[in-house]
Design an enzyme around this catalytic site. Structure first.
Site, mmCIF file in Angstrom:
data_model
loop_
_atom_site.group_PDB
_atom_site.id
_atom_site.type_symbol
_atom_site.label_atom_id
_atom_site.label_comp_id
_atom_site.label_asym_id
_atom_site.label_seq_id
_atom_site.Cartn_x
_atom_site.Cartn_y
_atom_site.Cartn_z
ATOM 1 N N HIS A 212 0.836 -1.209 0.000
ATOM 2 C CA HIS A 212 0.000 0.000 0.000
ATOM 3 C C HIS A 212 0.862 1.247 0.000
ATOM 4 O O HIS A 212 1.632 1.473 0.913
ATOM 5 C CB HIS A 212 -0.949 0.002 1.210
ATOM 6 C CG HIS A 212 -2.103 -0.918 1.022
ATOM 7 N ND1 HIS A 212 -3.385 -0.480 0.864
ATOM 8 C CD2 HIS A 212 -2.159 -2.260 0.905
ATOM 9 C CE1 HIS A 212 -4.192 -1.507 0.665
ATOM 10 N NE2 HIS A 212 -3.462 -2.604 0.692
ATOM 11 N N TYR B 89 -9.222 5.705 7.255
ATOM 12 C CA TYR B 89 -9.377 6.116 8.651
ATOM 13 C C TYR B 89 -10.388 7.264 8.619
ATOM 14 O O TYR B 89 -10.088 8.332 8.081
ATOM 15 C CB TYR B 89 -8.054 6.620 9.226
ATOM 16 C CG TYR B 89 -7.020 5.538 9.474
ATOM 17 C CD1 TYR B 89 -6.269 5.005 8.432
ATOM 18 C CD2 TYR B 89 -6.787 5.062 10.760
ATOM 19 C CE1 TYR B 89 -5.328 4.006 8.668
ATOM 20 C CE2 TYR B 89 -5.841 4.070 11.005
ATOM 21 C CZ TYR B 89 -5.115 3.542 9.954
ATOM 22 O OH TYR B 89 -4.186 2.564 10.191
ATOM 23 N N PRO C 119 -4.736 1.098 18.756
ATOM 24 C CA PRO C 119 -4.440 0.596 17.400
ATOM 25 C C PRO C 119 -4.509 1.637 16.271
ATOM 26 O O PRO C 119 -4.206 1.302 15.127
ATOM 27 C CB PRO C 119 -5.488 -0.501 17.197
ATOM 28 C CG PRO C 119 -6.567 -0.215 18.174
ATOM 29 C CD PRO C 119 -5.960 0.517 19.318
ATOM 30 N N LYS D 79 0.590 0.504 15.143
ATOM 31 C CA LYS D 79 1.972 0.411 15.601
ATOM 32 C C LYS D 79 2.273 -0.736 16.572
ATOM 33 O O LYS D 79 3.443 -1.089 16.760
ATOM 34 C CB LYS D 79 2.386 1.732 16.293
ATOM 35 C CG LYS D 79 2.610 2.873 15.312
ATOM 36 C CD LYS D 79 3.888 2.680 14.514
ATOM 37 C CE LYS D 79 3.999 3.578 13.329
ATOM 38 N NZ LYS D 79 3.719 2.949 12.039
HETATM 39 P P1 RFL Z 1 0.807 -11.287 22.033
HETATM 40 O O1 RFL Z 1 0.428 -11.431 20.617
HETATM 41 O O2 RFL Z 1 -0.246 -10.879 23.004
HETATM 42 O O3 RFL Z 1 1.432 -12.688 22.495
HETATM 43 C C1 RFL Z 1 1.712 -12.981 23.846
HETATM 44 C C2 RFL Z 1 1.721 -14.476 24.060
HETATM 45 O O4 RFL Z 1 2.074 -14.731 25.427
HETATM 46 C C3 RFL Z 1 1.232 -15.740 25.940
HETATM 47 N N1 RFL Z 1 1.128 -15.585 27.412
HETATM 48 C C4 RFL Z 1 1.672 -16.443 28.295
HETATM 49 N N2 RFL Z 1 2.399 -17.559 28.133
HETATM 50 C C5 RFL Z 1 2.807 -18.200 29.249
HETATM 51 N N3 RFL Z 1 2.498 -17.794 30.516
HETATM 52 C C6 RFL Z 1 1.769 -16.681 30.720
HETATM 53 N N4 RFL Z 1 1.445 -16.284 31.963
HETATM 54 C C7 RFL Z 1 1.330 -15.947 29.579
HETATM 55 N N5 RFL Z 1 0.597 -14.828 29.417
HETATM 56 C C8 RFL Z 1 0.487 -14.617 28.091
HETATM 57 C C9 RFL Z 1 -0.110 -15.533 25.248
HETATM 58 O O5 RFL Z 1 -0.878 -16.735 25.218
HETATM 59 C C10 RFL Z 1 0.341 -15.096 23.853
HETATM 60 O O6 RFL Z 1 0.434 -16.196 22.958
HETATM 61 O O7 RFL Z 1 2.032 -10.260 22.220
HETATM 62 P P2 RFL Z 1 3.231 -9.873 21.198
HETATM 63 O O8 RFL Z 1 3.868 -11.107 20.639
HETATM 64 O O9 RFL Z 1 4.029 -8.867 21.926
HETATM 65 O O10 RFL Z 1 2.518 -9.168 19.954
HETATM 66 C C11 RFL Z 1 1.918 -7.911 20.080
HETATM 67 C C12 RFL Z 1 0.740 -7.783 19.111
HETATM 68 O O11 RFL Z 1 -0.128 -8.900 19.317
HETATM 69 C C13 RFL Z 1 -0.039 -6.462 19.313
HETATM 70 O O12 RFL Z 1 0.851 -5.391 19.553
HETATM 71 C C14 RFL Z 1 -0.884 -6.091 18.079
HETATM 72 O O13 RFL Z 1 -1.885 -7.051 17.847
HETATM 73 C C15 RFL Z 1 -1.521 -4.700 18.256
HETATM 74 N N6 RFL Z 1 -2.397 -4.326 17.144
HETATM 75 C C16 RFL Z 1 -1.886 -3.826 15.973
HETATM 76 N N7 RFL Z 1 -0.554 -3.700 15.811
HETATM 77 C C17 RFL Z 1 -0.032 -3.242 14.619
HETATM 78 O O14 RFL Z 1 1.193 -3.105 14.514
HETATM 79 N N8 RFL Z 1 -0.825 -2.944 13.527
HETATM 80 C C18 RFL Z 1 -2.165 -3.068 13.606
HETATM 81 O O15 RFL Z 1 -2.827 -2.830 12.602
HETATM 82 C C19 RFL Z 1 -2.753 -3.480 14.868
HETATM 83 N N9 RFL Z 1 -4.076 -3.605 14.990
HETATM 84 C C20 RFL Z 1 -3.781 -4.456 17.267
HETATM 85 C C21 RFL Z 1 -4.600 -4.084 16.163
HETATM 86 C C22 RFL Z 1 -4.365 -4.966 18.427
HETATM 87 C C23 RFL Z 1 -5.732 -5.073 18.525
HETATM 88 N N10 RFL Z 1 -6.272 -5.598 19.738
HETATM 89 C C24 RFL Z 1 -7.228 -6.623 19.783
HETATM 90 C C25 RFL Z 1 -5.633 -5.292 21.001
HETATM 91 C C26 RFL Z 1 -5.961 -4.192 16.241
HETATM 92 C C27 RFL Z 1 -6.544 -4.648 17.426
HETATM 93 C C28 RFL Z 1 -8.037 -4.691 17.454
HETATM 94 C C1 PHB Z 2 -6.431 -3.966 10.990
HETATM 95 O O1 PHB Z 2 -6.503 -4.270 9.795
HETATM 96 O O2 PHB Z 2 -6.784 -4.752 11.880
HETATM 97 C C2 PHB Z 2 -5.925 -2.628 11.379
HETATM 98 C C3 PHB Z 2 -5.404 -1.796 10.394
HETATM 99 C C4 PHB Z 2 -4.936 -0.534 10.756
HETATM 100 C C5 PHB Z 2 -5.002 -0.131 12.078
HETATM 101 C C6 PHB Z 2 -5.514 -0.978 13.058
HETATM 102 C C7 PHB Z 2 -5.986 -2.233 12.710
HETATM 103 O O3 PHB Z 2 -4.562 1.110 12.417
#
Ligand code: RFL
Ligand code: PHB
Length: 393
Positions: A72, A201, A293, A297
């Site tokens: 993109h 957005y 989100p 980032k």
């Molecule tokens: P994760 O993915 O939460 O993985 C952590 C792992 O640790 C395990 N765990 C344990 N294991 C053993 N003992 C314990 N006590 C434990 N406690 C936890 C869990 O089971 C899990 O498997 O963390 P990690 O690897 O640091 O990754 C971070 C990302 O998941 C997070 O930052 C992103 O999803 C945030 N996010 C977005 N980030 C972006 O860069 N671009 C995006 O477009 C974006 N969109 C989003 C998002 C997060 C969202 N939500 C639901 C919070 C959109 C949403 C809606």
């Molecule tokens: C997504 O596709 O889940 C998404 C994309 C951009 C954002 C947050 C979430 O800023």
């Protein structure tokens, strides 16, 4: 059992770190309390910075990302129905982002780890780090009624925002910064063609909305909602109606709706724990910091932490540069704070806070200022595509 680096958490941060270290001949064991199927069921991020994509290539797991990820060059910001394209590539000298779901990143990393036969324990209970302030840390846990102990050189706390690693740092050795936002995001995934090629957005009087996608037949949409709402309050029909009212008219007219495959609410918060290390334990990704989100980032900051820690540990094991481990937090946090600021700014600019308040009027004015010239849009573009990673020397 003994390993060099015990990785707690098998999300994208833990798996990517494990894969990169494996390619440098460093042994790791990964522990997660969840099962791989559960981990793959979480629908989260979708936008990947180039630095992250390059790191996936360095880890040898970027084939599918390169083939199926969608490049993109532009992202749309709409204000009350009017488009303001941010031409990322044009404004940043050719940089872009890739749309490729976190679920797919995790799937590719899990497959690579399994193919390499690297050790992992899923469904691990009571995972606990010990003696991190000494030269001999270890991790204990239980699985299927058996007790385990893993002795290691270092512990990587990649256990996400609800993890336990951070809890095991003495309170007086850590400072936590937090901001809770007064709204959440309701996300909906559907088997429908995305409404627009570029992400939209949308800032609107009724609240923020985001049109995103996973592929040509898989759409991801979000709505800003009050924190008091529950998923049950939002039928699919209500979601689609509300989305149509917040996005530009041409998009609303061509929106294809369908049943939700998944619908969930995410509260929004900014959180940073300082420092990101305690003795021989490092906090990586969501374990150490959370961003709302809106700037896309969270996952990308997890990747930049992994980059820093991986480069440090590679130099430790290959060149005996033990001095570098003390610098992990300082290097990682510089980029983290930038991402925290940008995510806060995007959230602040695009969401509706208190109707008719002076703050909302000032936000409107600030956003129109930043959208009003290429120089100003460049400031948004440079941060959206991601700042360069800092070298570790
Ligand atoms: P994760 O993915 O939460 O993985 C952590 C792992 O640790 C395990 N765990 C344990 N294991 C053993 N003992 C314990 N006590 C434990 N406690 C936890 C869990 O089971 C899990 O498997 O963390 P990690 O690897 O640091 O990754 C971070 C990302 O998941 C997070 O930052 C992103 O999803 C945030 N996010 C977005 N980030 C972006 O860069 N671009 C995006 O477009 C974006 N969109 C989003 C998002 C997060 C969202 N939500 C639901 C919070 C959109 C949403 C809606
Ligand atoms: C997504 O596709 O889940 C998404 C994309 C951009 C954002 C947050 C979430 O800023």
């Amino acid at each position: 059992m003994r390993t060099q680096v015990a990785i707690i958490g098998s999300g994208p941060a833990g798996l990517l770190l494990g894969q990169l270290l494996h390619r440098q001949g460093v042994d790791t064991v990964i522990l997660d309390r969840a099962s791989p199927d559960y981990i793959l069921g979480r629908i989260r991020a979708g936008v990947i910075e180039q630095g992250f994509a390059d790191l996936m290539a360095e880890a040898g797991v970027a084939d599918r990302l390169a083939a199926e990820g969608e490049r993109h060059d532009t992202v749309e910001i709409s204000v009350d129905g009017v488009y303001h394209p941010i031409r990322l590539a044009e404004l940043t000298g050719g940089k872009h982002v890739t749309v490729y779901g976190q679920t797919e990143i995790t799937r590719d990393l899990l497959a690579a780890r399994a193919a390499a036969g690297l050790p992992g324990f899923y469904g691990a209970e009571n995972v606990t780090p010990h003696d991190m302030a000494t030269d001999h840390p270890y991790v204990t846990f239980q699985k299927d009624g058996l007790n385990y102990r893993i002795d290691c050189d270092y512990i990587a706390g990649c256990d996400g925002s609800h993890g336990i690693c951070r809890m095991h740092i003495p309170k007086h050795r850590i400072h936590e910064y937090e901001r809770i936002y007064p709204f959440g995001w309701l996300g909906l995934l559907s088997n429908t063609p995305p409404v627009n090629h570029e992400l939209i957005y949308a800032k609107h009087d009724r609240g923020f909305a985001l049109c995103s996608k996973r592929s040509e037949m898989l759409s991801r949409y979000y709505l800003q909602i009050p924190l008091t709402d529950r998923v049950e309050d939002w039928s699919d029909a209500r979601f689609w109606d509300e989305l149509k009212r917040r996005i530009p008219e041409d998009a609303a007219d061509r929106l294809v709706t369908g049943p939700a495959l998944e619908k969930s609410i995410a509260p929004l918060r900014s959180f940073v724990s300082e420092p990101l290390q305690y003795g021989r334990m490092f906090l990586v990704g969501d374990a150490g910091h959370i961003v709302p989100p809106t700037g896309a980032k969270g996952l990308n900051l997890a990747a930049s932490d992994v980059n820093t820690l991986y480069r440090i540990l590679t130099k430790v094991y290959r060149e005996g540069r033990h001095d570098l481990t003390a610098r992990y937090s300082e290097i990682a946090l510089r980029r983290v704070w930038n991402g925290v600021r940008f995510s806060w700014w995007m959230t602040d600019m695009l969401h509706h806070f208190v109707r008719d308040s002076i703050e909302d009027k000032i936000r409107d004015s600030e956003l129109s200022f930043f959208l009003s010239s290429p120089e100003r849009r460049r400031i948004i573009a440079e941060q959206y595509v991601g700042l360069p990673y800092e070298a570790v020397e």
